[in-house]
Write a protein that holds these residues in place. Sequence first.
Motif, short mmCIF file in Angstrom:
data_model
loop_
_atom_site.label_atom_id
_atom_site.label_comp_id
_atom_site.label_asym_id
_atom_site.label_seq_id
_atom_site.Cartn_x
_atom_site.Cartn_y
_atom_site.Cartn_z
N GLY A 94 35.59 33.57 42.30
CA GLY A 94 36.82 34.48 43.03
C GLY A 94 38.00 33.87 43.23
O GLY A 94 39.23 34.18 42.97
N ILE A 95 37.72 32.79 44.05
CA ILE A 95 38.85 31.76 44.77
C ILE A 95 39.70 31.27 43.50
O ILE A 95 40.91 31.44 43.54
CB ILE A 95 38.24 30.96 45.55
CG1 ILE A 95 37.55 31.47 47.12
CG2 ILE A 95 39.48 29.80 46.05
CD1 ILE A 95 37.10 30.51 47.79
N ASN A 96 38.72 30.74 42.49
CA ASN A 96 39.61 29.99 41.46
C ASN A 96 40.37 31.16 40.57
O ASN A 96 41.46 31.03 40.32
CB ASN A 96 38.47 29.35 40.58
CG ASN A 96 38.11 28.11 41.07
OD1 ASN A 96 38.73 27.59 41.72
ND2 ASN A 96 36.92 27.91 40.43
N THR A 97 40.00 32.31 40.77
CA THR A 97 40.68 33.70 39.86
C THR A 97 41.74 33.67 40.83
O THR A 97 43.05 33.92 39.89
CB THR A 97 39.86 34.61 39.55
OG1 THR A 97 38.70 34.16 39.09
CG2 THR A 97 40.41 35.90 38.90
N TYR A 98 41.77 33.82 42.03
CA TYR A 98 43.25 33.95 42.83
C TYR A 98 44.02 32.92 42.95
O TYR A 98 45.27 33.23 42.63
CB TYR A 98 42.70 34.38 44.34
CG TYR A 98 41.92 35.81 44.47
CD1 TYR A 98 42.61 37.11 44.06
CD2 TYR A 98 40.76 35.88 45.02
CE1 TYR A 98 42.09 38.14 44.34
CE2 TYR A 98 40.34 36.94 45.27
CZ TYR A 98 40.88 38.24 44.99
OH TYR A 98 40.35 39.43 45.31
N VAL A 99 43.53 31.72 42.82
CA VAL A 99 44.48 30.54 42.67
C VAL A 99 45.19 30.82 41.34
O VAL A 99 46.41 30.37 41.22
CB VAL A 99 43.67 29.30 42.90
CG1 VAL A 99 44.58 27.91 42.72
CG2 VAL A 99 43.35 29.39 44.43
N ARG A 100 44.46 30.75 40.56
CA ARG A 100 45.01 31.08 39.01
C ARG A 100 46.25 32.14 38.91
O ARG A 100 47.46 31.89 38.29
CB ARG A 100 43.95 31.24 37.98
CG ARG A 100 43.47 29.97 37.17
CD ARG A 100 42.87 30.19 35.89
NE ARG A 100 41.22 29.74 36.36
CZ ARG A 100 40.45 30.63 36.52
NH1 ARG A 100 40.52 31.93 36.30
NH2 ARG A 100 39.16 30.20 36.95
N ASP A 101 45.81 33.21 39.59
CA ASP A 101 46.57 34.59 39.43
C ASP A 101 47.95 34.03 40.45
O ASP A 101 49.04 34.33 39.93
CB ASP A 101 45.93 35.65 40.10
CG ASP A 101 44.79 36.24 39.14
OD1 ASP A 101 45.12 35.88 37.74
OD2 ASP A 101 43.97 37.31 39.80
N ILE A 102 47.60 33.45 41.30
CA ILE A 102 48.91 32.87 42.27
C ILE A 102 49.77 32.08 41.36
O ILE A 102 50.93 32.24 41.29
CB ILE A 102 48.46 32.35 43.57
CG1 ILE A 102 47.68 33.41 44.55
CG2 ILE A 102 49.84 31.72 44.31
CD1 ILE A 102 47.09 33.03 45.94
N ALA A 103 49.27 31.07 40.88
CA ALA A 103 49.93 30.04 39.88
C ALA A 103 50.84 30.82 38.75
O ALA A 103 51.96 30.50 38.67
CB ALA A 103 48.99 28.88 39.76
N SER A 104 50.12 31.67 38.18
CA SER A 104 50.50 32.27 37.05
C SER A 104 51.51 33.28 37.60
O SER A 104 52.79 33.29 36.89
CB SER A 104 49.52 33.07 36.30
OG SER A 104 49.99 33.84 35.33
#
Length: 188
Positions: A94-104
């Motif tokens: 979940g954290i990785n998904t949020y980080v990817r979403d933030i970066a994207s």
Amino acid sequence: TIIAIIISVVFISVLAKRFTRPILALNELIGNASEGDFTNEADESDDNEFGTLAKSFNQMSNKISSTLCNIALFINSVVESSDMIKNIESDLGGINTYVRDIASGAKEQVSDVNIKEMKERFLMLNELNGRLRDDAIRSRNSSKQGKININELKKQNESTNIMMNESHKTVITLAEQSKKIANILDSI
């Protein structure tokens, strides 16, 4: 003299049965225990070597049963730790998904940064980090308890082995004495 011989044979037969009956009963309980059935106990009422042997067998049987229960508890503890680790892995995903979403989102919205959404995502990320930390602490504590349980099981196993060896020696001695009695009966 024939009457005396008959009385002697009958007396010795009764006496031999009295000695072999507890050995046969204990042998049956040992067979049950080897199959995993620790529910029956040997009769400790005799105030002699048979009673002492029965008491030792019962103690050993109870110790083995207790050790098996402790092993089952330990296995449950390991399973719970495994579930915690799965939760940690899920949280990391979940954290990785949020980080990817933030970066994207940062790439797409360089000129139009939504501070409020970023704060919300940061707070969610921070919350997930806290849960991850809590799960790691619980997992570490569970692991420590598991090590303590393993050490206790080792001690119980050593004690059980000692009791089994003592009981085995006593059974061998009784079996030898029973053979001697049987030889005496055969010679009569």
